[in-house]
Write an enzyme that holds these catalytic residues in place. Structure first.
Site, PDB file in Angstrom:
ATOM      1  N   LYS A 237       0.824  -1.182   0.084  1.00  0.00           N
ATOM      2  CA  LYS A 237       0.159   0.081   0.283  1.00  0.00           C
ATOM      3  C   LYS A 237       0.917   1.206  -0.263  1.00  0.00           C
ATOM      4  O   LYS A 237       1.909   1.385   0.839  1.00  0.00           O
ATOM      5  CB  LYS A 237      -0.947  -0.036   1.092  1.00  0.00           C
ATOM      6  CG  LYS A 237      -2.070   1.193   1.322  1.00  0.00           C
ATOM      7  CD  LYS A 237      -2.842   0.888   2.455  1.00  0.00           C
ATOM      8  CE  LYS A 237      -3.891   2.084   2.643  1.00  0.00           C
ATOM      9  NZ  LYS A 237      -4.583   1.992   3.751  1.00  0.00           N
TER      10      LYS A 237
ATOM     11  N   SER B 118      -9.261   2.223   3.018  1.00  0.00           N
ATOM     12  CA  SER B 118      -8.216   2.972   2.126  1.00  0.00           C
ATOM     13  C   SER B 118      -7.430   2.099   1.244  1.00  0.00           C
ATOM     14  O   SER B 118      -6.676   2.525   0.330  1.00  0.00           O
ATOM     15  CB  SER B 118      -7.359   4.095   2.733  1.00  0.00           C
ATOM     16  OG  SER B 118      -6.802   3.331   3.867  1.00  0.00           O
TER      17      SER B 118
ATOM     18  N   SER C 126     -10.127  -0.090   6.779  1.00  0.00           N
ATOM     19  CA  SER C 126      -9.481  -0.016   5.537  1.00  0.00           C
ATOM     20  C   SER C 126      -8.837  -1.351   5.168  1.00  0.00           C
ATOM     21  O   SER C 126      -8.066  -1.582   3.958  1.00  0.00           O
ATOM     22  CB  SER C 126      -8.270   1.180   5.539  1.00  0.00           C
ATOM     23  OG  SER C 126      -9.007   2.204   5.939  1.00  0.00           O
TER      24      SER C 126
END
Length: 464
Positions: free
Chosen positions: A85, A154, A178
């Site tokens: 990420k 996210s 997330s």
């Protein structure tokens, strides 16, 4: 894009490829090339990646191939292609955090978890899309099963990359929902560990941020997590993720509790139906499933969850206060209107407001701890139904508050610092919907063992 059906869908897996690495019928380099082929085929629509390091990945895969050939792999995940990420630093790729203020940011150092993955021989393939600064403002990633829908946030790119067959695992992070929610929307397994169980490295600013794992199988999910923890440990002052070196064996629980949360009343009929069918399937397997009316401590816990989403949101807004303030001071257009709304919330708070929110959080944690003798784990929808449609902001129209989906079923595990596992057991209207298993803090292996049993013992539920 084909409709999702958990009865037949198979995401990429790695643990079952390693025997072929040992006998020479397959290699990590060949495995990587298959991942790159999947990226080439699907990335133009899914848009899961910010940057790929194909040259570096191929070098790492060749080194892994040599180790497997010599019978000396560094770990069970040696050669596994993994996405990172784009909130987590990587020494060989920029870390731009989905935010214009960080465009071109290239610190040339590894996050603790990334360092541990390299030490274990994993192939760090690229950086996956995150929402802006890990918040509510979405990036370009689409849902692999319907490009009109969000993949969640996210950890948008990490969830979508696994579901689209691009990699067998990817790192995400969770403050509100997330990791668990995008896994639900994309049909992945995912682990959001106990708070601090995986060393966050440079990302220590917020008290509920947790590094987690998306994967196509529960075996790969656990193996990635434990290999990181065995090398990098946990956050300062926190015990690292503990458990067996291999994925925990499946274990049928005796007693589970249902965690409805304040989102239960808004759950649509189809999504509620698939969850209730899972509950009935558990009971058919001899598991006692308690609801809030069955035990006063469970009722007290549910009562304490009312308002938790707002409480955890306020805590995180306050903790991000100075980062957002400094970015805006440098450039008024450095962050989106959604992030500016978070800044405005924080600006309206006082230190006393923050203290009161922390006290509220401790009260809920106490009520959760009281459930330890009552239930082995709690189950709940991993998201409020399937992924919502998202076509982008409309100029001149009010901003949608939650374009990547509602975290109402996820904020409990984040606020409690408790481990949660998403199990891809359900489909609603041709889209994934996961079930989550949440245990007491430091009981990550127990949550994983129960989730693994559920994945094998409970037939997937599909509602049109």
């Amino acid at each position: 894009m084909a409709a999702y059906d958990p009865r037949g869908f198979r995401a990429p897996t790695f643990h079952d490829a390693t025997p072929r690495f040992r006998d020479g019928s397959d290699t990590p380099r060949a495995y990587l090339e298959r991942c790159l082929e999947a990226i080439a085929a699907r990335e133009p629509v899914v848009r899961a990646w910010v940057v790929l390091n194909q040259e570096g990945a191929r070098e790492a895969a060749d080194a892994s191939t040599a180790r497997w050939k010599a019978g000396r792999p560094l770990s069970p995940i040696d050669g596994m292609p993994i996405g990172i990420k784009d909130l987590l630093e990587t020494r060989d790729m920029p870390t731009q955090m989905g935010c214009p203020a960080y465009r071109g940011n290239f610190p040339k150092r590894d996050n603790a978890a990334v360092w541990a993955l390299r030490q274990a021989g994993a192939v760090v393939l690229g950086k996956t899309v995150t929402t802006e600064l890990g918040g509510a403002h979405p990036g370009p990633t689409t849902n692999p099963f319907d490009q009109r829908r969000t993949p969640g946030g996210s950890s948008s790119g990490s969830a979508a990359a696994v579901a689209a067959g691009m990699v067998p695992a990817a790192l995400g992070t969770q403050v509100g929902g997330s990791v668990i929610r995008p896994a639900s929307y994309c049909g992945n397994f995912a682990l959001k560990p106990s708070q601090g169980g995986i060393n966050r490295g440079e990302r220590q600013a917020t008290s509920m941020s947790t590094t987690g794992i998306h994967a196509g199988s529960i075996e790969d999910m656990w193996q990635v997590a434990i290999e990181i923890a065995r090398r990098a440990g946990g956050d300062p002052g926190r015990p690292p993720l503990t458990g067996p070196a291999a994925p925990p064996a499946a274990r049928r629980p005796m007693v589970l509790g249902v965690m409805e949360t304040e989102g239960w009343a808004a759950l649509d009929d189809a999504s509620r139906s698939v969850f209730e069918q899972v509950v009935e399937a558990l009971r058919a397997q001899g598991v006692t499933v308690l609801r809030r009316g069955d035990h006063p401590l469970l009722a007290a816990f549910e009562d304490a969850l009312i308002g938790m989403q707002a409480m955890t949101g306020a805590i995180t807004a306050w903790e991000n206060h100075w980062l957002f303030r400094n970015l805006v001071a440098q450039d008024p257009d450095a962050i989106s209107a959604r992030s500016k709304a978070v800044l405005a919330m924080a600006e309206a708070m006082t230190p006393e407001d923050y203290r009161l929110r922390l006290l509220q959080r401790e009260e809920v944690r106490g009520r959760h701890a009281a459930l330890a003798p009552v239930v082995e784990a709690l189950i709940a929808p991993a998201s409020p139904g399937p992924a919502p449609f998202w076509a982008g902001d409309v100029p001149g129209q009010p901003l949608k508050a939650r374009p990547t989906g509602d975290a109402v079923f996820n904020t409990p595990s984040s606020g409690l610092g408790a481990p949660a596992v998403t199990v891809p057991l359900c489909a609603v209207d041709g889209m994934p919907m996961g079930i989550q298993v949440m245990a007491q803090p430091q009981m990550d292996a127990q949550a994983t063992a129960i989730a693994r049993w559920m994945a094998g013992a409970i037939a997937p539920v599909v509602v049109a």
